[in-house]
Design a protein around this motif. Sequence first.
Motif, PDB file in Angstrom:
ATOM      1  N   LEU A  22       0.823  -1.207   0.000  1.00  0.00           N
ATOM      2  CA  LEU A  22       0.000   0.000   0.000  1.00  0.00           C
ATOM      3  C   LEU A  22       0.861   1.263   0.000  1.00  0.00           C
ATOM      4  O   LEU A  22       0.573   2.230  -0.723  1.00  0.00           O
ATOM      5  N   SER A  23       1.934   1.248   0.773  1.00  0.00           N
ATOM      6  CA  SER A  23       2.790   2.441   0.838  1.00  0.00           C
ATOM      7  C   SER A  23       3.589   2.628  -0.453  1.00  0.00           C
ATOM      8  O   SER A  23       3.939   3.750  -0.801  1.00  0.00           O
ATOM      9  N   THR A  24       3.880   1.552  -1.173  1.00  0.00           N
ATOM     10  CA  THR A  24       4.591   1.705  -2.445  1.00  0.00           C
ATOM     11  C   THR A  24       3.676   2.214  -3.545  1.00  0.00           C
ATOM     12  O   THR A  24       4.157   2.713  -4.559  1.00  0.00           O
ATOM     13  N   GLY A  25       2.364   2.099  -3.361  1.00  0.00           N
ATOM     14  CA  GLY A  25       1.423   2.563  -4.371  1.00  0.00           C
ATOM     15  C   GLY A  25       1.296   4.072  -4.441  1.00  0.00           C
ATOM     16  O   GLY A  25       0.775   4.609  -5.413  1.00  0.00           O
ATOM     17  N   ALA A  54      -8.377  14.791 -17.446  1.00  0.00           N
ATOM     18  CA  ALA A  54      -7.446  14.593 -16.329  1.00  0.00           C
ATOM     19  C   ALA A  54      -6.054  14.234 -16.845  1.00  0.00           C
ATOM     20  O   ALA A  54      -5.897  13.548 -17.849  1.00  0.00           O
ATOM     21  N   SER A  55      -5.056  14.699 -16.108  1.00  0.00           N
ATOM     22  CA  SER A  55      -3.678  14.367 -16.478  1.00  0.00           C
ATOM     23  C   SER A  55      -3.334  12.965 -15.950  1.00  0.00           C
ATOM     24  O   SER A  55      -3.905  12.506 -14.964  1.00  0.00           O
ATOM     25  N   PRO A  56      -2.381  12.284 -16.567  1.00  0.00           N
ATOM     26  CA  PRO A  56      -2.036  10.925 -16.113  1.00  0.00           C
ATOM     27  C   PRO A  56      -1.459  10.875 -14.702  1.00  0.00           C
ATOM     28  O   PRO A  56      -1.551   9.865 -14.034  1.00  0.00           O
ATOM     29  N   GLU A  57      -0.869  11.977 -14.219  1.00  0.00           N
ATOM     30  CA  GLU A  57      -0.295  12.001 -12.877  1.00  0.00           C
ATOM     31  C   GLU A  57      -1.368  12.001 -11.790  1.00  0.00           C
ATOM     32  O   GLU A  57      -1.099  11.677 -10.639  1.00  0.00           O
ATOM     33  N   ALA A  58      -2.581  12.358 -12.132  1.00  0.00           N
ATOM     34  CA  ALA A  58      -3.656  12.432 -11.146  1.00  0.00           C
ATOM     35  C   ALA A  58      -4.294  11.076 -10.856  1.00  0.00           C
ATOM     36  O   ALA A  58      -4.999  10.927  -9.866  1.00  0.00           O
ATOM     37  N   TYR A  59      -4.022  10.107 -11.702  1.00  0.00           N
ATOM     38  CA  TYR A  59      -4.624   8.789 -11.514  1.00  0.00           C
ATOM     39  C   TYR A  59      -3.893   8.008 -10.429  1.00  0.00           C
ATOM     40  O   TYR A  59      -2.704   8.206 -10.192  1.00  0.00           O
ATOM     41  N   SER A  60      -4.597   7.095  -9.791  1.00  0.00           N
ATOM     42  CA  SER A  60      -3.944   6.184  -8.849  1.00  0.00           C
ATOM     43  C   SER A  60      -3.611   4.891  -9.583  1.00  0.00           C
ATOM     44  O   SER A  60      -4.283   4.506 -10.538  1.00  0.00           O
ATOM     45  N   ASP A  61      -2.564   4.247  -9.129  1.00  0.00           N
ATOM     46  CA  ASP A  61      -2.113   3.019  -9.775  1.00  0.00           C
ATOM     47  C   ASP A  61      -2.952   1.849  -9.269  1.00  0.00           C
ATOM     48  O   ASP A  61      -2.996   1.589  -8.061  1.00  0.00           O
ATOM     49  N   PRO A  62      -3.596   1.082 -10.125  1.00  0.00           N
ATOM     50  CA  PRO A  62      -4.430  -0.030  -9.666  1.00  0.00           C
ATOM     51  C   PRO A  62      -3.633  -1.299  -9.343  1.00  0.00           C
ATOM     52  O   PRO A  62      -4.160  -2.207  -8.725  1.00  0.00           O
ATOM     53  N   LEU A  63      -2.369  -1.361  -9.740  1.00  0.00           N
ATOM     54  CA  LEU A  63      -1.583  -2.572  -9.501  1.00  0.00           C
ATOM     55  C   LEU A  63      -1.388  -2.883  -8.022  1.00  0.00           C
ATOM     56  O   LEU A  63      -1.568  -4.034  -7.610  1.00  0.00           O
ATOM     57  N   PRO A  64      -1.024  -1.925  -7.154  1.00  0.00           N
ATOM     58  CA  PRO A  64      -0.905  -2.265  -5.730  1.00  0.00           C
ATOM     59  C   PRO A  64      -2.208  -2.762  -5.118  1.00  0.00           C
ATOM     60  O   PRO A  64      -2.199  -3.644  -4.259  1.00  0.00           O
ATOM     61  N   ALA A 101      -4.495  -4.493  -6.684  1.00  0.00           N
ATOM     62  CA  ALA A 101      -4.655  -5.884  -7.133  1.00  0.00           C
ATOM     63  C   ALA A 101      -3.710  -6.810  -6.375  1.00  0.00           C
ATOM     64  O   ALA A 101      -4.081  -7.934  -6.009  1.00  0.00           O
ATOM     65  N   LEU A 102      -2.492  -6.345  -6.118  1.00  0.00           N
ATOM     66  CA  LEU A 102      -1.539  -7.161  -5.364  1.00  0.00           C
ATOM     67  C   LEU A 102      -2.005  -7.375  -3.925  1.00  0.00           C
ATOM     68  O   LEU A 102      -1.841  -8.467  -3.361  1.00  0.00           O
ATOM     69  N   ILE A 103      -2.567  -6.350  -3.309  1.00  0.00           N
ATOM     70  CA  ILE A 103      -3.070  -6.487  -1.943  1.00  0.00           C
ATOM     71  C   ILE A 103      -4.242  -7.448  -1.903  1.00  0.00           C
ATOM     72  O   ILE A 103      -4.354  -8.282  -1.001  1.00  0.00           O
ATOM     73  N   LEU A 104      -5.120  -7.356  -2.902  1.00  0.00           N
ATOM     74  CA  LEU A 104      -6.243  -8.282  -2.953  1.00  0.00           C
ATOM     75  C   LEU A 104      -5.754  -9.728  -3.100  1.00  0.00           C
ATOM     76  O   LEU A 104      -6.250 -10.640  -2.423  1.00  0.00           O
TER      77      LEU A 104
END
Length: 166
Positions: A46-49, A62-72, A74-77
Amino acid sequence: MSINLTLLIVMGVLYACGIYLILERSLTRVLLGLMLLANATNILILSTGGYAGLAPLFTKEASPEAYSDPLPQALILTSIVISFAVTAFMLGIIYRTWVLARQDEIQDDLEDRRVAKTPSFDAEDDAIVPLETSEFAVTPASPTDRDKPDATETPNTSSSQEGGSA
């Protein structure tokens, strides 16, 4: 990207307590240690996300920097599912151990202690192996080998004894 110090401290405490509990001889404490390690790993992922942002749905404004990364996420799930399976498996082992032995601690096995005290020499592993181990007859490759039929047999040495050390 700035890291949250509280999450790091909580993660470090969870890792420390989890490792301490895994080293115990009680299966219940080992299970609790595994659960703490799984939760600490979830906090690490979670902290690396990074910080929370917009939902990872694409819009042109929206700019791409405003998005959150969905990979962390999915990894947590995935980590939650795996830790749940390991917890269920360990609970089954704990229950079976309690039903059979009415104890939660893992005892040393007498055979394990005997094996730990034996030297590393093994008569079967250290035995002299013949040059040819096939059950079929070996035909000499050259005419000079035909004169020596014992060329593929093990040389006899009277100084070595099987099962002993030199």
